[in-house]
Structures are given as C-alpha cells and as structure tokens.
Motif scaffolding. Sequence first.
Motif, PDB file in Angstrom:
ATOM      1  N   CYS A 114       8.108  26.106  55.882  1.00 22.74           N
ATOM      2  CA  CYS A 114       7.394  26.678  54.742  1.00 22.74           C
ATOM      3  C   CYS A 114       6.059  27.290  55.168  1.00 22.74           C
ATOM      4  O   CYS A 114       5.695  28.376  54.721  1.00 22.74           O
ATOM      5  N   LEU A 115       5.343  26.604  56.028  1.00 18.85           N
ATOM      6  CA  LEU A 115       4.040  27.089  56.466  1.00 18.85           C
ATOM      7  C   LEU A 115       4.159  28.335  57.343  1.00 18.85           C
ATOM      8  O   LEU A 115       3.185  29.059  57.532  1.00 18.85           O
ATOM      9  N   GLY A 116       5.339  28.593  57.891  1.00 18.63           N
ATOM     10  CA  GLY A 116       5.540  29.761  58.737  1.00 18.63           C
ATOM     11  C   GLY A 116       6.158  30.947  58.017  1.00 18.63           C
ATOM     12  O   GLY A 116       6.458  31.961  58.642  1.00 18.63           O
ATOM     13  N   LEU A 117       6.365  30.842  56.708  1.00 20.86           N
ATOM     14  CA  LEU A 117       6.981  31.937  55.957  1.00 20.86           C
ATOM     15  C   LEU A 117       6.054  33.144  55.863  1.00 20.86           C
ATOM     16  O   LEU A 117       4.832  33.020  55.903  1.00 20.86           O
ATOM     17  N   ARG A 118       6.651  34.327  55.759  1.00 21.86           N
ATOM     18  CA  ARG A 118       5.908  35.570  55.592  1.00 21.86           C
ATOM     19  C   ARG A 118       6.531  36.378  54.462  1.00 21.86           C
ATOM     20  O   ARG A 118       7.726  36.230  54.169  1.00 21.86           O
TER      21      ARG A 118
ATOM     22  N   GLU B  95      -4.911  34.946  49.754  1.00 20.81           N
ATOM     23  CA  GLU B  95      -4.846  33.481  49.820  1.00 20.81           C
ATOM     24  C   GLU B  95      -3.410  33.005  50.012  1.00 20.81           C
ATOM     25  O   GLU B  95      -2.984  31.992  49.452  1.00 20.81           O
ATOM     26  N   PHE B  96      -2.679  33.774  50.800  1.00 18.83           N
ATOM     27  CA  PHE B  96      -1.282  33.422  51.062  1.00 18.83           C
ATOM     28  C   PHE B  96      -1.142  32.071  51.756  1.00 18.83           C
ATOM     29  O   PHE B  96      -0.220  31.304  51.418  1.00 18.83           O
ATOM     30  N   PRO B  97      -2.016  31.723  52.703  1.00 22.46           N
ATOM     31  CA  PRO B  97      -1.904  30.394  53.318  1.00 22.46           C
ATOM     32  C   PRO B  97      -1.994  29.253  52.302  1.00 22.46           C
ATOM     33  O   PRO B  97      -1.322  28.227  52.449  1.00 22.46           O
ATOM     34  N   ARG B  98      -2.805  29.430  51.268  1.00 27.92           N
ATOM     35  CA  ARG B  98      -2.905  28.397  50.226  1.00 27.92           C
ATOM     36  C   ARG B  98      -1.594  28.276  49.466  1.00 27.92           C
ATOM     37  O   ARG B  98      -1.170  27.170  49.101  1.00 27.92           O
ATOM     38  N   LEU B  99      -0.947  29.417  49.230  1.00 22.38           N
ATOM     39  CA  LEU B  99       0.352  29.395  48.560  1.00 22.38           C
ATOM     40  C   LEU B  99       1.375  28.641  49.397  1.00 22.38           C
ATOM     41  O   LEU B  99       2.128  27.801  48.883  1.00 22.38           O
TER      42      LEU B  99
END
Length: 198
Positions: free
Chosen positions: A88-92, A67-71
């Motif tokens: 932030c939304l593009g972080l890995r 659930e990394f996208p939710r984080l």
Amino acid sequence: LEFRRVLFRSPGAATRRRSTPAPRALLRPTTTLPDAATRTTTDRPAPRNAADRDRARVRPSDLETLEFPRLLAAVSKHASSSAGREVCLGLRPETDARAARDELARVGLWRSITDDEPAPLGDFPDVRPLLAESRTGGARLSGTELREIGSVLGTVGAMRAFLRTRAAGDALLLPLASSLHAMPELERLLADAIDEEG
C-alpha cells in the motif's frame, strides 16, 4: 508462492472490516510482493514510446503537494499483513484511463462478493526472507519457520478457492485466483510433520 497485491492490498470501502482488503483502485504497486495478483504488462496498453512514458509519470513533488503519502498511510492501515501494508505504501497513481476504469470496476466487484462473507485473508506472516534464504545451498529452516510457510500456503489455497467460487465467470476477478498457486500436498506435508510448537 505468488502472494501479491490481492492479498494484501488494496483500498476497498472505508467501512469494510480490516480483515477484508479489496483490490487497489486507481493505484499500482511499484514493487512485487508475495500478497495477491498483480496486473501483467499485457493487461493494459503500454505507452508507445519513452516520451509517452515520461509524460505519464506523476512527479514526486506533485504527490507531496497532494499529500499522497498521507493517503497511502491511511490506506495501509486497512491492510491485513505487514507485506500488504508495504504494498500500500508503495502504490502510485494510475495514469492509464482504461486501467483506471478496470480497477474501479474490480473494486466494485470485490465489494459485492465480500458483502455477506469476508475474504479468508488474515494477518499472514511475511515469508519472503525465508524463501530467499531457502534458495541458498545448504540452507536449513527451523520448524517454526517452515510452519510459517505452511500458514501462508493455507491462506493462498483458501483465497484461491474463495475467488474461484465467488467470482466464477468474472473476467476482472478470476485472474486474481489464477495468480495464486496453491500447493496442497506441500501444505499437508508441513502440517503433518510440524506441530504447533514447530
């Protein structure tokens, strides 16, 4: 206008106010944005070969399971600007142990220097489309658009001064200041030539 992930980015303490984003922890951006100070390829040891790089990647399916996208969506709500939210939304996840330790230390240092004074980083406009347009021959920007660019220049200068003062001598935070290129003369020229209405 080097406004990269510093400025925009990065998860700090959950209790920090929204106007004081901190550097990213254990994460790295997949894109370069104008917002705060990205790590260069020389800052961390690179994988020795393609096989090492492949093993270091985290599979998208694993990120979904975790659930990394939710984080990222939760972290992005603490960004000061639309450009910061995009970063932030593009972080890995960071897969290099040394880089992860450096980022944890950087976050801790950032929190310490913003404990009693928030960083001068508010909701600045995303001027990337304007800069791209300005590179076209014969392009003209309106007074309002030029004023937005001047606003970003002001934020860059304020953040650079803040970091140079609060992080003096710190090897982890000073590179963030060095990546921000203040242009006081251009900022002053735009401020003198354009009023509040553009």
